[in-house]
Enzyme design. Structure first.
Site, PDB file in Angstrom:
ATOM      1  N   ILE A 149       0.817  -1.216   0.000  1.00 14.20           N
ATOM      2  CA  ILE A 149       0.000   0.000   0.000  1.00 14.20           C
ATOM      3  C   ILE A 149       0.857   1.275   0.000  1.00 14.20           C
ATOM      4  O   ILE A 149       0.426   2.309  -0.502  1.00 14.20           O
ATOM      5  CB  ILE A 149      -1.017   0.002   1.162  1.00 14.20           C
ATOM      6  CG1 ILE A 149      -2.156   0.971   0.838  1.00 14.20           C
ATOM      7  CG2 ILE A 149      -0.363   0.337   2.500  1.00 14.20           C
ATOM      8  CD1 ILE A 149      -3.411   0.728   1.610  1.00 14.20           C
TER       9      ILE A 149
ATOM     10  N   ASP B 198       0.691  -0.672   9.395  1.00 11.34           N
ATOM     11  CA  ASP B 198       0.931   0.569  10.153  1.00 11.34           C
ATOM     12  C   ASP B 198       2.434   0.879  10.193  1.00 11.34           C
ATOM     13  O   ASP B 198       2.864   2.008   9.880  1.00 11.34           O
ATOM     14  CB  ASP B 198       0.363   0.370  11.567  1.00 11.34           C
ATOM     15  CG  ASP B 198       0.223   1.651  12.364  1.00 11.34           C
ATOM     16  OD1 ASP B 198       0.395   2.742  11.796  1.00 11.34           O
ATOM     17  OD2 ASP B 198      -0.063   1.555  13.584  1.00 11.34           O
TER      18      ASP B 198
ATOM     19  N   GLY C  18      -4.804  -8.832  10.097  1.00 14.36           N
ATOM     20  CA  GLY C  18      -3.475  -9.254  10.541  1.00 14.36           C
ATOM     21  C   GLY C  18      -3.509  -9.531  12.036  1.00 14.36           C
ATOM     22  O   GLY C  18      -4.177 -10.459  12.503  1.00 14.36           O
TER      23      GLY C  18
HETATM   24  N1  AR6 Z   1       0.705  -3.125   2.249  1.00 14.98           N
HETATM   25  C1  AR6 Z   1      -0.561  -3.632   2.231  1.00 14.98           C
HETATM   26  N2  AR6 Z   1      -1.019  -4.492   3.165  1.00 14.98           N
HETATM   27  C2  AR6 Z   1      -0.164  -4.864   4.139  1.00 14.98           C
HETATM   28  C3  AR6 Z   1       1.147  -4.369   4.239  1.00 14.98           C
HETATM   29  C4  AR6 Z   1       1.580  -3.459   3.224  1.00 14.98           C
HETATM   30  N3  AR6 Z   1       2.804  -2.943   3.218  1.00 14.98           N
HETATM   31  N4  AR6 Z   1       1.742  -4.927   5.336  1.00 14.98           N
HETATM   32  C5  AR6 Z   1       0.829  -5.733   5.900  1.00 14.98           C
HETATM   33  N5  AR6 Z   1      -0.325  -5.709   5.188  1.00 14.98           N
HETATM   34  P1  AR6 Z   1      -2.147  -5.555  10.249  1.00 14.98           P
HETATM   35  P2  AR6 Z   1      -4.630  -5.090  11.821  1.00 14.98           P
HETATM   36  C6  AR6 Z   1      -1.583  -6.436   5.425  1.00 14.98           C
HETATM   37  O1  AR6 Z   1      -1.665  -6.541  11.257  1.00 14.98           O
HETATM   38  O2  AR6 Z   1      -4.961  -6.538  11.777  1.00 14.98           O
HETATM   39  C7  AR6 Z   1      -0.545  -2.768  13.975  1.00 14.98           C
HETATM   40  O3  AR6 Z   1       0.502  -3.037  14.856  1.00 14.98           O
HETATM   41  C8  AR6 Z   1      -1.539  -7.682   6.263  1.00 14.98           C
HETATM   42  O4  AR6 Z   1      -1.138  -8.784   5.487  1.00 14.98           O
HETATM   43  O5  AR6 Z   1      -1.197  -4.591   9.683  1.00 14.98           O
HETATM   44  O6  AR6 Z   1      -5.712  -4.091  11.520  1.00 14.98           O
HETATM   45  C9  AR6 Z   1      -1.363  -1.551  14.390  1.00 14.98           C
HETATM   46  O7  AR6 Z   1      -0.575  -0.600  15.063  1.00 14.98           O
HETATM   47  C10 AR6 Z   1      -3.004  -7.809   6.702  1.00 14.98           C
HETATM   48  O8  AR6 Z   1      -3.768  -8.484   5.687  1.00 14.98           O
HETATM   49  O9  AR6 Z   1      -3.405  -4.674  10.848  1.00 14.98           O
HETATM   50  C11 AR6 Z   1      -2.417  -2.151  15.274  1.00 14.98           C
HETATM   51  O10 AR6 Z   1      -1.958  -2.275  16.603  1.00 14.98           O
HETATM   52  C12 AR6 Z   1      -3.490  -6.368   6.760  1.00 14.98           C
HETATM   53  O11 AR6 Z   1      -2.454  -5.577   6.160  1.00 14.98           O
HETATM   54  C13 AR6 Z   1      -2.657  -3.507  14.683  1.00 14.98           C
HETATM   55  O12 AR6 Z   1      -1.461  -3.860  14.006  1.00 14.98           O
HETATM   56  C14 AR6 Z   1      -3.758  -5.851   8.152  1.00 14.98           C
HETATM   57  O13 AR6 Z   1      -2.811  -6.402   9.076  1.00 14.98           O
HETATM   58  C15 AR6 Z   1      -3.776  -3.483  13.666  1.00 14.98           C
HETATM   59  O14 AR6 Z   1      -4.042  -4.788  13.256  1.00 14.98           O
END
Ligand code: AR6
Length: 168
Positions: free
Chosen positions: A13, A36, A122
């Site tokens: 992203i 994030d 995630g």
């Molecule tokens: N581009 C697109 N998608 C991504 C990327 C990227 N670079 N990296 C990971 N994903 P998560 P949540 C996907 O865990 O479940 C954080 O620590 C990943 O594969 O990032 O909403 C925050 O600070 C997954 O499908 O977010 C919060 O504390 C999706 O992004 C917590 O995690 C979301 O995974 C939020 O958890």
């Protein structure tokens, strides 16, 4: 009135050339892991942390905007997804609110193209299929100035779900 186009891509992203990217943040908007962490690193961690501080806390389902700093996107819309427990604690409604509120904030900014990660799938453990259904359904048929919603999958399973649900 425009109709919004919804598309799915497999990718990172932080590289999306859109007006606004959505971040799957936490209540403190303090940065973290996953998407994030990637957004904070790519945008510039120090500047983004400073911009987020006065906006915190952000309640689950709400969304708040900062500049995109070093990202190709002009804005980052930070939303906080639900932590998935068992599906009986309003998780679906909160997740739909994330998409809805992020689009409202995008409208207020005048953004026309918005990229979303798979919020909550995630660390927050939302089942991928149910989350994908909400991601595809919520922006559909929405009136307003946003003309492109890009769902960015970071893994093939999510991408396949988006393709299937979008009828591709
Ligand atoms: N581009 C697109 N998608 C991504 C990327 C990227 N670079 N990296 C990971 N994903 P998560 P949540 C996907 O865990 O479940 C954080 O620590 C990943 O594969 O990032 O909403 C925050 O600070 C997954 O499908 O977010 C919060 O504390 C999706 O992004 C917590 O995690 C979301 O995974 C939020 O958890």
């Amino acid at each position: 009135m425009h109709t919004v186009k919804i598309e799915a891509v497999l990718g990172d992203i932080t590289l999306q050339d859109v007006d606004a990217v959505v971040n799957a943040a936490n209540r403190q908007l303090a940065g973290g892991g996953g998407v994030d962490g990637a957004i904070h690193r790519a945008a510039g961690a120090r500047e983004l942390r400073e911009a987020c501080r006065p906006l915190a806390p952000c309640e689950p389902g709400d969304a708040k905007a900062t500049p995109g700093f070093r990202l190709p996107a002009r804005w980052i819309i930070h939303t906080v997804g639900p932590v998935y427990r068992d599906g009986r604690h309003g998780e679906a409604e909160v997740l739909a609110n994330c998409y809805r509120r992020s689009l409202e904030v995008a409208e207020q900014l005048g953004a026309r193209s918005v990229a979303f990660p798979a919020i909550s799938t995630g660390v927050y453990a939302y089942p991928r299929r149910e989350a994908a259904e909400i991601a595809v359904r919520t922006p559909r048929g929405r009136p307003g100035t946003v003309t492109l919603v890009r769902l960015v999958a970071y893994d093939r399973e999510t991408w396949n779900l988006y393709q299937e649900l979008l009828g591709g």
